[in-house]
Design a protein around this motif. Structure first.
Motif, PDB file in Angstrom:
ATOM      1  N   GLU A 173       0.834  -1.206   0.000  1.00 38.63           N
ATOM      2  CA  GLU A 173       0.000   0.000   0.000  1.00 38.63           C
ATOM      3  C   GLU A 173       0.871   1.261   0.000  1.00 38.63           C
ATOM      4  O   GLU A 173       0.562   2.241  -0.672  1.00 38.63           O
ATOM      5  N   VAL A 174       1.969   1.228   0.755  1.00 40.53           N
ATOM      6  CA  VAL A 174       2.889   2.369   0.766  1.00 40.53           C
ATOM      7  C   VAL A 174       3.449   2.589  -0.638  1.00 40.53           C
ATOM      8  O   VAL A 174       3.534   3.720  -1.123  1.00 40.53           O
ATOM      9  N   ILE A 175       3.837   1.500  -1.309  1.00 43.57           N
ATOM     10  CA  ILE A 175       4.355   1.608  -2.675  1.00 43.57           C
ATOM     11  C   ILE A 175       3.300   2.207  -3.598  1.00 43.57           C
ATOM     12  O   ILE A 175       3.588   3.085  -4.425  1.00 43.57           O
ATOM     13  N   LYS A 176       2.074   1.724  -3.470  1.00 43.64           N
ATOM     14  CA  LYS A 176       0.985   2.231  -4.315  1.00 43.64           C
ATOM     15  C   LYS A 176       0.834   3.739  -4.148  1.00 43.64           C
ATOM     16  O   LYS A 176       0.730   4.483  -5.133  1.00 43.64           O
ATOM     17  N   HIS A 177       0.830   4.196  -2.899  1.00 47.47           N
ATOM     18  CA  HIS A 177       0.608   5.621  -2.649  1.00 47.47           C
ATOM     19  C   HIS A 177       1.820   6.475  -3.044  1.00 47.47           C
ATOM     20  O   HIS A 177       1.654   7.644  -3.407  1.00 47.47           O
ATOM     21  N   ILE A 206      -1.914   8.377   5.554  1.00 54.14           N
ATOM     22  CA  ILE A 206      -0.749   8.101   4.716  1.00 54.14           C
ATOM     23  C   ILE A 206      -0.270   9.377   4.033  1.00 54.14           C
ATOM     24  O   ILE A 206       0.938   9.587   3.855  1.00 54.14           O
ATOM     25  N   ALA A 207      -1.188  10.276   3.677  1.00 45.17           N
ATOM     26  CA  ALA A 207      -0.793  11.536   3.038  1.00 45.17           C
ATOM     27  C   ALA A 207      -0.007  12.400   4.022  1.00 45.17           C
ATOM     28  O   ALA A 207       0.990  13.026   3.650  1.00 45.17           O
ATOM     29  N   ALA A 208      -0.456  12.429   5.276  1.00 41.22           N
ATOM     30  CA  ALA A 208       0.264  13.214   6.291  1.00 41.22           C
ATOM     31  C   ALA A 208       1.664  12.646   6.520  1.00 41.22           C
ATOM     32  O   ALA A 208       2.644  13.400   6.665  1.00 41.22           O
ATOM     33  N   HIS A 209       1.792  11.322   6.546  1.00 38.47           N
ATOM     34  CA  HIS A 209       3.109  10.712   6.768  1.00 38.47           C
ATOM     35  C   HIS A 209       4.021  10.929   5.562  1.00 38.47           C
ATOM     36  O   HIS A 209       5.223  11.183   5.727  1.00 38.47           O
ATOM     37  N   LEU A 210       3.485  10.818   4.365  1.00 38.65           N
ATOM     38  CA  LEU A 210       4.299  11.088   3.176  1.00 38.65           C
ATOM     39  C   LEU A 210       4.732  12.548   3.135  1.00 38.65           C
ATOM     40  O   LEU A 210       5.837  12.871   2.673  1.00 38.65           O
ATOM     41  N   PHE A 211       3.871  13.440   3.596  1.00 35.42           N
ATOM     42  CA  PHE A 211       4.222  14.861   3.667  1.00 35.42           C
ATOM     43  C   PHE A 211       5.479  15.047   4.511  1.00 35.42           C
ATOM     44  O   PHE A 211       6.444  15.710   4.102  1.00 35.42           O
ATOM     45  N   VAL A 212       5.484  14.440   5.693  1.00 34.64           N
ATOM     46  CA  VAL A 212       6.641  14.540   6.588  1.00 34.64           C
ATOM     47  C   VAL A 212       7.868  13.898   5.951  1.00 34.64           C
ATOM     48  O   VAL A 212       8.981  14.427   6.020  1.00 34.64           O
ATOM     49  N   LEU A 257      -3.184   7.982  -5.297  1.00 34.65           N
ATOM     50  CA  LEU A 257      -4.083   6.855  -5.586  1.00 34.65           C
ATOM     51  C   LEU A 257      -4.869   6.425  -4.351  1.00 34.65           C
ATOM     52  O   LEU A 257      -5.205   5.248  -4.204  1.00 34.65           O
ATOM     53  N   TYR A 258      -5.144   7.385  -3.466  1.00 33.14           N
ATOM     54  CA  TYR A 258      -5.971   7.078  -2.300  1.00 33.14           C
ATOM     55  C   TYR A 258      -7.423   6.925  -2.759  1.00 33.14           C
ATOM     56  O   TYR A 258      -7.970   7.804  -3.422  1.00 33.14           O
TER      57      TYR A 258
END
Length: 878
Positions: A329-333, A612-618, A675-676
Motif C-alpha cells: 500500500e505504501v508503494i501504491k501511494h 498516509i498523506a500526512a506521513h508522506l508529507f513529513v 491513488l488514495y
C-alpha cells in the motif's frame, strides 16, 4: 583548480571522496592492525548472516538453534550496531583512525553488555521490568545503556540526535521548570519509571523503530549492497548514459535516470551522489553546466532515490508499522509522486540545456524520440509482467503442487540464458569522464551485459506485489537470488567464454565479492540501527508525556487553525530538524508529533486528509533536509566532486527540488494523486490510475517550466504565472469546483438515521461533531466520515459505532462503541461533561459537474501561452 591527477575543479581525490562516504555511512576508522580489521569485518559478516537467518529461519540448521521473537532479535540487532559503531567511528575528527583507543574498548564492552543483557534475560525482564517491577540492577544497566547509545549516535550521526534525545529524556524526567513551557508541563517520571520505559520495556529504545530496522530495513540495505557489489550500479549508470547521453544536456539527464536506478541499490543520498557523481558531474560540466548546477542536478536526483518504489528509504518501512498498512500500500501511494518527480527533473535539465544552448555529446538525438522509446519499453515490460502473472496463475490452477519447483527451474534457465548472453560481450568498466575524447556507449552494445541483474528486482517485486508476502520475506528471497548470482556469474561467464581453466579462480573471486557485499551491507546499517534505537527514546517520551498533544496544540495555535499554514510550519520544522538528523530519525520525530494533528486539523476544516498523506508529507520534507543549506550533506558531497561552492550548490539544488516541495501540499488537498481511494484491482481503477498519472505528469512538467522561467522560449513573468495556474488547476481542480458548487447537501441531524438508511451502498456521509475537548474543556469540532454499509438502517447504524440520543431537533452523541473507527476518531471528546457532544451537521455528496471541466479553461490558457511563446521560439522544444 587542478589536482595531482589533472582533474580540473575537483576539491577531493577519489580516495578522499570514498573516505567522505565512509565517514558518513560506514565509519571512517581504518585500523592498521590486521586482527582489529578482521574483527570489524567479522562482526559485520556475522551480523549479515544473523539477519538472513532470522528473516527465514526454516533453514537446514534451524533444528540446532532456538527460534527467537522480537524481544530477542531487536537487542541483538542493536548489540551489533553499537559495538560496530564504537569500532568503526572515531570519537572526534582528531581521534586516531588507525587504532582503537582503550576508552573505545571500554565503551564497546559496556555497550555490548547492556544490549546483550536485554537479549539474554528477556524472560526475566518480562516477569519483572515489563510487569512494572524493575530491579535496581536492571535500572542501572538501562541507564548506562542509554548513555552509551547516545554516544554511539553522536559518533555515527553527529550531535543532533544525541542532543534531541537528551532533551526529551530531561523533559520526561523533570516535567516542569523554568525551561519547560506551561503548555507541556507534567509531573515528571521517576528515574526508575523513565529507565524502565526507555530501555527495559519494549516501547522505547527497543520499540517499533528498532523493530523495523531489524525486520525490514537491514535486508533491503543488504540487498542493495550485494546488487552493487555484483556490478549492477555501474551497469545502471552506463545504461542511462547509453540511452540519454546523446541528447542536449545528456549527461545531466543520464545522471537523473542513473540516480533513479541506483536508488534501488543505495539508500544513502551521499553514497549515491559520490558513486554516480564522480562520473556524471565532470561530463555535465563539459557540456556547459556550471559546477554548482552540475552538483545540484546530482543532489536533486540522488536524494529522491529514497522516495522511489519498490525499494524506498527506511522511513517507508516505519510507515507500515505507524499507520498499520501493508508495504504494498505504501508503494501504491508513493509511486505516482516519485515517478513524476523524476520525470520533471529530467525536463528541468532539458530546459537548462535549451536555455544555454548546450551541445550533445556525440551525434545529437531526439529527446521526444527517446521518450517514445522509453514509453514503448515500459509498455512491453508491463505486458510481459501481466502475462507472467496470468501464466503462473494458470500453472497454479493446473499443477498446484509443482508450481514452485517449476518456477524455480524456469528462473534458473532464464538466469543461465541471460548470463550466456552477457558473456558474449566484455565486462563493463567505468569510463574516465575526464578523458579528452568521450565515447558514449550504445544501448544495442551494452544493454545485454547486465540483464541478469534485473532478475532479483523482478523477484522482489513479484513477492511484494503478486504473492503479497511481507517485505522481510520478499527481500530475503531477492537477496538469496542475489547471493546465487554473485557466486555464479563469474564462473558461468568463464565457462561460456571457453575459459574453463579460470572457473575455480572466478568462483573464488565471486565468493570474495559476496563476503565484501555482506560486510558492506552491515557497515552501511550501523548508522540506521543506532538512529532507530535513539529515535525510540523520542517516541517513548511522546507516548508517555503530554508533549505530543500539547505541542500539536501549540502548532495549531501558531497556524491560527488554518491547515495550509500548519503544513508550512510542519515542513519548516522538518527542514530545521533535518539539518542535524538523518532522514529516518527526522521522520520518526516529526510524524510522532505532527502527522495525526494534520489529519485532525484537516477534519476541523472539513477536509479529509488520509493518514498516509500526512506521513508522506513529513517524509518528503525529511529528505529535503539533505539538500537545503547550511547543513545539507548531499550538497556538500556534490560540491566536493564538482569543485563548486557547497552553499550555492545547496540553494540551486533546492530550487531544482521545488517540485518535491510542492508535491506534498498537492496530495494533501487532492489525495487521488497518491491513488488514495483508487482500487487497482479493477480495470476501472487501473484506468483511473493511468489517467491520474498522465494528468499529473503533464501538470508537473508545466510546473517545472514555470519555475525555470523557460517553456518554448524564455518566459515572461505573466507567462510563468499562467503556467503555474494551469499546473495548479490540473493538480487540484476540486479547489475551483468547490468554489462554484457546494460539494454537499445539508441534512438535519435529526434525520441522520433516515438519510443513512436511504443512501446507496458504499455512499460516504460526512458528520460534523462538536463538543467539549477532553483536555481543555473548550468546544472542539471535527469531521467524521462514515460509509453506508449493510442491509437495513439498524445494521448500518450498528456498523458506524455511533450511539445517538435524540434531543428535540438536536442529536446528542454518547461515547461510541469501543474498538470502532468512530471511537478512535472521537477519542479527544469528553462525553461525560455538562455540555453534550452533538452531531452538528450531516453532509451528503451532491450531484455536480465533474471537476475535470476546469481542465478546459486551463488548457485554453496554456494554448495562449504557447501562441505567445511560439513567436519568440528559436530552437525546438524537445
Amino acid at each position: 583548480m587542478t589536482d595531482q591527477d589533472g582533474r580540473e575543479g575537483r576539491q577531493f581525490t577519489d580516495e578522499e571522496l570514498q573516505d567522505l562516504v565512509a565517514s558518513t555511512d560506514s565509519g571512517a576508522r581504518d585500523p592498521s592492525n590486521r586482527n582489529i580489521a578482521l574483527l570489524i569485518s567479522g562482526l559485520a559478516l556475522v551480523w549479515s548472516l544473523f539477519q538472513l537467518w532470522i528473516a527465514q529461519p526454516q533453514l537446514w540448521f534451524a533444528q540446532y538453534l532456538p527460534a527467537m521473537n522480537s524481544t530477542q532479535t531487536r537487542p541483538l540487532h542493536l548489540f551489533f550496531a553499537i559495538v560496530l559503531a564504537f569500532l568503526a567511528y572515531p570519537a572526534l575528527k582528531r581521534s586516531p583512525r588507525h587504532y582503537i583507543p582503550i576508552t573505545d574498548w571500554i565503551l564497546i564492552a559496556i555497550g555490548g553488555f547492556c544490549t546483550f543483557y536485554v537479549f539474554w534475560f528477556s524472560d526475566v525482564l518480562a516477569l519483572t521490568a515489563r510487569s512494572g517491577l524493575p530491579t535496581q540492577t536492571q535500572v542501572i544497566i538501562g541507564a548506562v545503556g542509554i548513555v552509551v547509545l547516545l554516544e554511539a549516535s553522536r559518533r555515527a550521526l553527529g550531535p543532533a540526535l544525541t542532543i534531541v534525545g537528551a532533551i526529551f529524556l530531561a523533559y520526561a524526567y523533570f516535567g516542569q521548570g523554568w525551561l519547560v513551557p506551561d503548555l507541556i508541563e507534567h509531573e515528571g517520571l521517576s528515574f526508575t519509571a523513565l529507565i524502565n520505559a526507555q530501555w527495559l520495556d519494549t516501547g522505547g529504545v527497543f520499540g517499533i523503530p528498532l523493530g523495523v530496522s531489524t525486520a525490514f530495513v537491514f535486508l533491503f540495505v543488504l540487498f542493495g549492497s550485494l546488487l552493487d557489489k555484483a556490478g549492477a550500479g555501474n551497469y545502471f549508470i552506463q545504461l542511462a548514459f547509453a540511452g540519454l547521453g546523446h541528447l542536449r544536456g545528456g549527461p545531466a539527464k543520464a545522471a537523473v535516470v542513473g540516480s533513479a536506478m541506483t536508488g534501488l541499490i543505495s539508500g544513502s543520498s551521499i553514497a549515491n551522489v559520490v558513486t554516480t557523481g564522480t562520473f556524471t558531474i565532470p561530463l555535465m560540466k563539459r557540456v556547459g553546466f556550471t559546477a554548482e548546477q552540475a552538483g545540484s542536478v546530482e543532489v536533486a536526483s540522488s536524494v529522491n532515490g529514497q522516495i522511489m518504489p519498490p525499494v524506498m528509504g527506511a522511513a517507508a518501512f516505519l510507515m507500515v508499522e505507524f499507520i498499520g498498512i501493508s508495504y504494498i500500500e505504501v508503494i501504491k501511494h508513493a509511486f505516482i509522486p516519485a515517478v513524476i518527480s523524476y520525470i520533471a527533473l529530467v525536463y528541468i535539465v532539458h530546459l537548462e540545456a535549451l536555455k544555454k544552448d548546450m551541445p550533445a555529446l556525440g551525434e545529437a538525438k531526439s529527446f521526444l524520440g527517446m521518450i517514445i522509446k522509453a514509453f514503448i519499453g515500459f509498455a512491453v515490460a508491463g505486458v510481459g509482467f501481466t502475462a507472467l502473472i496470468y501464466g503462473v496463475g494458470a500453472l497454479r490452477d493446473t499443477l498446484p503442487d509443482l508450481t514452485g519447483p517449476i518456477m524455480m527451474v524456469v528462473l534458473l534457465a532464464v538466469y543461465l540464458w541471460l548470463v550466456a548472453i552477457a558473456s558474449r560481450k566484455p565486462d563493463l568498466e567505468m569510463d574516465d569522464p575526464n578523458s579528452k575524447e568521450i565515447k558514449l556507449p550504445q544501448v544495442k552494445d551494452m544493454y545485454s551485459t547486465g540483464l541478469h541483474y534485473i532478475l532479483p528486482i523482478v523477484v522482489l517485486i513479484w513477492f511484494l506485489m503478486v504473492e503479497r508476502q511481507s517485505p522481510a520475506r520478499s527481500a530475503f528471497f531477492a537477496t538469496a537470488l542475489m547471493i546465487g548470482i554473485i557466486l555464479t556469474q563469474r564462473p558461468l561467464k568463464a565457462l561460456f567464454r571457453g575459459e574453463g581453466g579460470q572457473i575455480a579462480a572466478e568462483f573464488k573471486n565471486g565468493f570474495n565479492d559476496l563476503i565484501d557485499g555482506l560486510i558492506a551491507g552491515a557497515r552501511n546499517m550501523i548508522g540506521i540501527g543506532v538512529a532507530t534505537a535513539a529515535a525510540g527514546i523520542i517516541v517513548a517520551t511522546v507516548t508517555r508525556t503530554p508533549i505530543g498533544t500539547e505541542l500539536a496544540g501549540l502548532v495549531e495555535q501558531l497556524s491560527f487553525g488554518i491547515l495550509f499554514l500548519m503544513l508550512v510550519l510542519v515542513g519548516l520544522f522538518s527542514l530545521i530538524l533535518g539539518m542535524g538528523l538523518p532522514t529516518t530519525a527526522n521522520y520518526i520525530v516529526v510524524s510522532s508529533l505532527m502527522a495525526s494533528v494534520v489529519v485532525s486539523l484537516g477534519a476541523q476544516e472539513g477536509l479529509i486528509v488520509p493518514l498516509i498523506a500526512a506521513h508522506l508529507f513529513v517524509f518528503y520534507f525529511g529528505i529535503m533536509a539533505d539538500v537545503t543549506p547550511p547543513v545539507g550533506l548531499a550538497s556538500f558531497a556534490a560540491a566536493a566532486v564538482s569543485g563548486g561552492d557547497p552553499i550555492k550548490t545547496g540553494f540551486t539544488a533546492f530550487f531544482y527540488s521545488l517540485r518535491t516541495v510542492a508535491l506534498p501540499f498537492l496530495f494533501i488537498y487532492n489525495p487521488t494523486l497518491i491513488l488514495y481511494g483508487v482500487d487497482l484491482g479493477t480495470w476501472a481503477g487501473m484506468g483511473q490510475a493511468v489517467f491520474v498519472f498522465v494528468v499529473a505528469t503533464f501538470a508537473m512538467l508545466l510546473f517545472a517550466a514555470a519555475t525555470q522561467g523557460y517553456f518554448l522560449a524564455r518566459s515572461r513573468i505573466y507567462e510563468s504565472a499562467a503556467l503555474l495556474l494551469v499546473a495548479f488547476t490540473l493538480f487540484v481542480p476540486n479547489v475551483w469546483l468547490n468554489m462554484v458548487q457546494d460539494p454537499f447537501i445539508e441534512v438535519p441531524p435529526a434525520q441522520f438515521e433516515e438519510a443513512l438508511g436511504a443512501a446507496p451502498e458504499g455512499e460516504r456521509i460526512r458528520l460534523q461533531i462538536a463538543g467539549p475537548d477532553f483536555n481543555t474543556g473548550e468546544t472542539a469540532e471535527t469531521t467524521l466520515v462514515i460509509f453506508a454499509e449493510g442491509g437495513d438502517t439498524a445494521t448500518r447504524m450498528s456498523n458506524t459505532g455511533l450511539l445517538l440520543i435524540p434531543d428535540g431537533d438536536a442529536m446528542r452523541l454518547d461515547e461510541p462503541m469501543f474498538g470502532t473507527e468512530a471511537a478512535e476518531a472521537l477519542v479527544d471528546f469528553d462525553f461525560y461533561a455538562d455540555d453534550p457532544v452533538q452531531l452538528s451537521a450531516v453532509q451528503m455528496a451532491r450531484d455536480r459537474l465533474p471537476e475535470q471541466v476546469f481542465y478546459l479553461p486551463a488548457l485554453l490558457l496554456l494554448l495562449i501561452v504557447i501562441l505567445l511563446q511560439r513567436r519568440r521560439q528559436t530552437k525546438p522544444a524537445f
